[in-house]
Design a protein around this motif. Structure first.
Motif, PDB file in Angstrom:
ATOM      1  N   LEU A 174      -7.534 -20.675  11.467  1.00 36.08           N
ATOM      2  CA  LEU A 174      -7.273 -19.279  11.135  1.00 36.08           C
ATOM      3  C   LEU A 174      -8.588 -18.595  10.779  1.00 36.08           C
ATOM      4  CD1 LEU A 174      -5.192 -17.012  10.565  1.00 36.08           C
ATOM      5  CD2 LEU A 174      -5.146 -17.809   8.190  1.00 36.08           C
ATOM      6  N   VAL A 175      -8.948 -17.572  11.531  1.00 34.30           N
ATOM      7  CA  VAL A 175     -10.163 -16.813  11.251  1.00 34.30           C
ATOM      8  C   VAL A 175      -9.901 -15.758  10.191  1.00 34.30           C
ATOM      9  CG1 VAL A 175     -11.951 -15.321  12.251  1.00 34.30           C
ATOM     10  CG2 VAL A 175     -11.008 -17.226  13.593  1.00 34.30           C
ATOM     11  N   THR A 176      -8.846 -14.996  10.375  1.00 37.83           N
ATOM     12  CA  THR A 176      -8.473 -13.976   9.401  1.00 37.83           C
ATOM     13  C   THR A 176      -7.034 -13.569   9.650  1.00 37.83           C
ATOM     14  OG1 THR A 176      -9.032 -11.792   8.487  1.00 37.83           O
ATOM     15  CG2 THR A 176      -9.208 -12.040  10.861  1.00 37.83           C
ATOM     16  N   ASP A 177      -6.363 -13.123   8.599  1.00 42.18           N
ATOM     17  CA  ASP A 177      -5.053 -12.499   8.777  1.00 42.18           C
ATOM     18  C   ASP A 177      -4.873 -11.415   7.727  1.00 42.18           C
ATOM     19  OD1 ASP A 177      -4.365 -13.989   6.464  1.00 42.18           O
ATOM     20  OD2 ASP A 177      -2.321 -14.303   7.180  1.00 42.18           O
ATOM     21  N   ASP A 178      -3.988 -10.478   8.018  1.00 40.39           N
ATOM     22  CA  ASP A 178      -3.773  -9.345   7.118  1.00 40.39           C
ATOM     23  C   ASP A 178      -2.331  -8.889   7.234  1.00 40.39           C
ATOM     24  OD1 ASP A 178      -4.862  -7.103   5.381  1.00 40.39           O
ATOM     25  OD2 ASP A 178      -4.015  -5.956   7.047  1.00 40.39           O
ATOM     26  N   ALA A 179      -1.664  -8.827   6.087  1.00 42.87           N
ATOM     27  CA  ALA A 179      -0.309  -8.290   6.005  1.00 42.87           C
ATOM     28  C   ALA A 179      -0.380  -6.978   5.246  1.00 42.87           C
ATOM     29  CB  ALA A 179       0.611  -9.271   5.297  1.00 42.87           C
ATOM     30  N   HIS A 180       0.101  -5.906   5.888  1.00 44.97           N
ATOM     31  CA  HIS A 180      -0.065  -4.572   5.316  1.00 44.97           C
ATOM     32  C   HIS A 180       1.300  -3.902   5.204  1.00 44.97           C
ATOM     33  CE1 HIS A 180      -2.499  -0.993   4.388  1.00 44.97           C
ATOM     34  NE2 HIS A 180      -1.561  -0.322   5.036  1.00 44.97           N
ATOM     35  N   LEU A 181       1.670  -3.490   3.988  1.00 42.79           N
ATOM     36  CA  LEU A 181       2.937  -2.797   3.793  1.00 42.79           C
ATOM     37  C   LEU A 181       2.771  -1.308   4.100  1.00 42.79           C
ATOM     38  CD1 LEU A 181       4.231  -4.359   0.432  1.00 42.79           C
ATOM     39  CD2 LEU A 181       4.832  -5.007   2.775  1.00 42.79           C
ATOM     40  N   PRO A 182       3.808  -0.660   4.626  1.00 42.93           N
ATOM     41  CA  PRO A 182       3.721   0.783   4.872  1.00 42.93           C
ATOM     42  C   PRO A 182       3.597   1.530   3.555  1.00 42.93           C
ATOM     43  CG  PRO A 182       5.984   0.027   5.137  1.00 42.93           C
ATOM     44  CD  PRO A 182       5.133  -1.203   4.979  1.00 42.93           C
ATOM     45  N   ALA A 183       2.822   2.612   3.571  1.00 44.97           N
ATOM     46  CA  ALA A 183       2.583   3.346   2.326  1.00 44.97           C
ATOM     47  C   ALA A 183       2.045   4.727   2.648  1.00 44.97           C
ATOM     48  CB  ALA A 183       1.597   2.582   1.431  1.00 44.97           C
ATOM     49  N   GLY A 184       2.049   5.591   1.635  1.00 42.49           N
ATOM     50  CA  GLY A 184       1.377   6.877   1.718  1.00 42.49           C
ATOM     51  C   GLY A 184       2.177   7.956   2.426  1.00 42.49           C
ATOM     52  N   THR A 185       1.675   9.162   2.315  1.00 43.44           N
ATOM     53  CA  THR A 185       2.219  10.324   3.006  1.00 43.44           C
ATOM     54  C   THR A 185       1.054  11.163   3.507  1.00 43.44           C
ATOM     55  OG1 THR A 185       2.291  11.678   0.991  1.00 43.44           O
ATOM     56  CG2 THR A 185       4.264  10.403   1.523  1.00 43.44           C
ATOM     57  N   GLY A 186       1.300  11.992   4.506  1.00 43.65           N
ATOM     58  CA  GLY A 186       0.277  12.915   4.972  1.00 43.65           C
ATOM     59  C   GLY A 186      -1.016  12.230   5.346  1.00 43.65           C
TER      60      GLY A 186
END
Length: 447
Positions: free
Chosen positions: A421-433
């Motif tokens: 595994l070189v890299t991994d990223d889990a990103h949750l949805p967020a923000g507005t505008g």
């Protein structure tokens, strides 16, 4: 005077178009596919209204159904699909599209029900919708929503108040949130167990946002704004949020080959390959080619092969590839003709990271559906891993936030291949505008 009663009444044709467009989804619900909407024949104003009503209805289906059921003698799902479509679309206007006059919404829904459902449908339509209209007390865009029996959350963080306690008891947090944000209870429960209730509430509220059009721009683009620019800078560099007209957007995108409509989370997966020096790249689940184009422009010395199993998407992929010399579109059977330095798998997924953009996807959630998706993802990975040359890389990505679709798939692949595994990223949805971002996952592996 209440602004709900001062706007000019739009054409009936927009509402009739929506009622017809929603009849099939009502018949198939909850098994909804991404829509293929064509409001041809409507004026630009009517088309914009029709699409807004359609999207709002799909996005808040469970909420609208819950409210309508309180004024029906039988549950709404027992009505014929055409009748459901009329009631749901009118309810979406009365509850959530606040600048439309109540009398016009009700009167036109009554006429549509009489002519396009059955003669006896008009009386019920009139009675139910007038009672529903009286339920709406008002809205405050500046007051944050908190769970309550007489309040609903609005996009952007505001609150809509009701004249009676029509919502489920907030003591059952999962049930209340599911109805308030129109999410399957099973998905809310799953998220609560994985993320906790605070994060789950934020995820559900994000799913009712109106997502902006985010544009990835070329390096060196000056995102400084003034009153004449149709965009604002996104909080992440390299992106702007579009605020202009569609024809202006087309011209803006055509002005530079690196400009593309792409959320920041989607772009992040390919950006993980920045330091690689591939000579050959395969984008196997290429869809309409956003990542294919990004890869071709990032790795100009590489030959990028792209394909998709769906013929319509593959045709759009060919349009995306036009003018990009190092990007070639092939049929899926040719994908395994050679080995590649980099194989990209943006696999089919549950879309739980992009429910604001794909509101229909939430209703398909179930353990059975999840199991089928995980199996399909494994089959794609098992097929494509042999296409990576020894020492090459595989980029696995989804727009899901579900661990079985993400890290568990990666761990399985690494065990089976003894890869790294070189890299991994889990990103949750967020923000507005200007801070809006979808949810996503990606993992870069060396095999």
């Amino acid at each position: 005077m209440n602004e709900r009663h001062v706007a000019q009444a739009p054409s009936t044709s927009a509402r009739l178009w929506v009622a017809r467009a929603l009849t099939e989804p009502a018949e198939r619900f909850p098994d909804l596919d991404p829509p293929h909407l064509d409001p041809a024949g409507l004026s630009p104003a009517d088309a914009a209204l029709a699409l807004a009503i359609y999207r709002t209805t799909i996005q808040r289906w469970y909420t609208l159904e819950h409210l309508l059921d309180q004024f029906l003698t039988q549950r709404m799902r027992r009505l014929e699909p055409a009748m459901q479509a009329v009631l749901l679309s009118a309810a979406a206007q009365l509850v959530f599209l606040d600048r439309l006059p109540v009398y016009a919404v009700v009167d036109q829904a009554v006429g549509i029900a009489r002519k396009h459902v059955r003669a006896g449908a008009s009386g019920m339509t009139n009675a139910v919708l007038r009672k529903l209209a009286k339920l709406v007390a008002g809205r405050d865009p500046d007051t944050p929503w908190t769970p309550s029996r007489d309040a609903l959350p609005l996009p952007g963080g505001g609150v809509l108040t009701l004249n009676s306690p029509a919502m489920p008891d907030p003591a059952d947090a999962v049930a209340h949130l599911a109805v308030a944000t129109s999410m399957p209870r099973s998905l809310v429960k799953r998220w609560a167990e994985v993320f906790g209730m605070e994060t789950t509430t934020a995820l559900c509220l994000h799913a009712i946002e109106n997502p902006p059009t985010v544009i990835a721009v070329e390096p060196g683009f000056d995102a400084a704004t003034d009153s004449d620019t149709p965009w604002t800078p996104h909080e992440l560099p390299g992106f702007v949020v579009w605020q202009g007209k569609h024809e202006e957007l087309v011209a803006f995108l055509d002005a530079h080959p690196m400009r593309r409509v792409q959320d920041t989370a989607s772009a992040a997966s390919c950006q993980a390959t920045t330091d690689l020096k591939p000579q050959t790249i395969l984008d196997y689940c290429a869809g309409r080619g956003t990542k294919s184009r990004q890869l071709a422009l990032m790795h100009k010395g590489a030959k990028v092969i792209a394909t998709d199993t769906h013929p319509d998407r593959r045709e759009q992929l060919r349009e995306t590839a036009e003018g990009i010399d190092n990007l070639e579109v092939v049929t899926p059977d040719r994908a395994g003709d050679m080995q590649y330095d980099l194989v990209v798998l943006d696999v089919p997924c549950s879309n739980t990271g992009v429910l604001a953009r794909r509101p229909e996807a939430r209703y398909r959630h179930s353990q059975l559906a999840m199991g089928k998706l995980v199996t399909l993802q494994r089959e794609i990975v098992d097929l494509a891993k042999s296409w990576v040359r020894p020492g090459g890389h595989l980029l696995y990505c989804t727009c899901s936030i579900e661990r079985p679709e993400n890290r568990k798939q990666v761990d399985r692949l690494l065990r089976n291949t003894h890869g790294q595994l070189v890299t991994d990223d889990a990103h949750l949805p967020a923000g507005t505008g200007d801070s809006y971002t979808d949810g996503s996952y990606h993992a870069l592996m060396r095999l």
